[in-house]
Design an enzyme around this catalytic site. Structure first.
Site, short mmCIF file in Angstrom:
data_model
loop_
_atom_site.label_atom_id
_atom_site.label_comp_id
_atom_site.label_asym_id
_atom_site.label_seq_id
_atom_site.Cartn_x
_atom_site.Cartn_y
_atom_site.Cartn_z
N ASN A 159 0.95 -1.20 -0.07
CA ASN A 159 0.01 -0.09 0.15
C ASN A 159 1.01 1.34 0.04
OD1 ASN A 159 0.60 -0.87 2.45
ND2 ASN A 159 -1.08 0.25 3.60
N ILE A 160 0.43 2.16 -0.68
CA ILE A 160 1.03 3.44 -0.71
C ILE A 160 0.10 4.66 -0.59
CG2 ILE A 160 2.43 5.16 -2.42
CD1 ILE A 160 2.63 2.46 -4.27
N GLU B 118 -3.15 -4.31 -3.34
CA GLU B 118 -3.57 -4.99 -4.49
C GLU B 118 -3.46 -4.34 -5.74
OE1 GLU B 118 -4.99 -4.72 -1.45
OE2 GLU B 118 -6.02 -6.44 -0.69
N1 THU Z 1 -5.09 -1.65 2.76
C1 THU Z 1 -4.43 -2.42 1.49
O1 THU Z 1 -3.69 -2.08 0.99
N2 THU Z 1 -5.43 -3.35 1.03
C2 THU Z 1 -6.80 -3.82 1.49
O2 THU Z 1 -7.19 -4.91 0.67
C3 THU Z 1 -7.24 -3.33 2.72
C4 THU Z 1 -6.55 -1.89 3.16
C5 THU Z 1 -4.43 -0.54 3.05
C6 THU Z 1 -5.27 0.85 2.70
C7 THU Z 1 -4.59 1.58 3.57
O3 THU Z 1 -3.18 2.21 3.14
C8 THU Z 1 -4.44 0.74 4.75
O4 THU Z 1 -4.46 -0.49 4.50
C9 THU Z 1 -5.39 0.91 5.97
O5 THU Z 1 -6.71 0.99 5.26
#
Ligand code: THU
Length: 137
Positions: A46-47, A59
């Site tokens: 995640n970014i 994802e």
């Molecule tokens: N997040 C993801 O990267 N994938 C998911 O399917 C669930 C949520 C991330 C988004 C955000 O950066 C952090 O988790 C908290 O919601």
């Protein structure tokens, strides 16, 4: 079918990707790894962004990697996060995956030590809207 070795490789790739997470706002690091139709693994983290809605899920990052490498199908996925509940893909990412995957695509959900759950995409996103809906009738 995804064999045990492939699942372990996918989960390991998602764990390694999670180490790259840029999550200074939520402090919630996520990694994802996707197996493509050529047997290659593409991973992402995640970014986040100071303008919060511009943040990107792990994802989505992994899907960008897959598409840029010439992949067109997702045949298995792993998501790694650390929480009381298994960290499943968010609703938006279920739809993102749907674009490139069948209903029976396995989604492995793991933390840093174990695989905590397994779903199919169809279980996570039933009766979904997809590319077929846009075909003329
Ligand atoms: N997040 C993801 O990267 N994938 C998911 O399917 C669930 C949520 C991330 C988004 C955000 O950066 C952090 O988790 C908290 O919601």
């Amino acid at each position: 079918m995804t064999d045990d070795t492939t699942v372990q490789r996918l989960v390991a790739a998602a764990r390694a990707a999670r180490e790259h997470a840029y999550a200074p706002y939520s402090h919630f690091a996520v990694g994802a790894a996707l197996l493509d139709e050529q047997g290659r693994i593409h991973a992402g983290c995640n970014i986040e962004n100071a303008a919060y809605p511009q943040s990107q899920c792990a994802e989505a990052t992994a899907l960008g990697q897959l598409v840029m490498a010439g992949g067109r199908r997702v045949v298995a996925a792993a998501v790694v996060g650390v929480a009381a509940q298994p960290v499943t893909p968010c609703g938006g990412c279920r739809q993102r995956l749907r674009e490139f995957a069948d209903d029976d695509m396995p989604v492995w959900v793991a933390d840093l030590s174990t695989v905590r759950a397994q779903y199919t995409l169809g279980q996570l996103l039933p009766a979904s809207f997809g590319p077929d809906h846009l075909e003329p009738r």
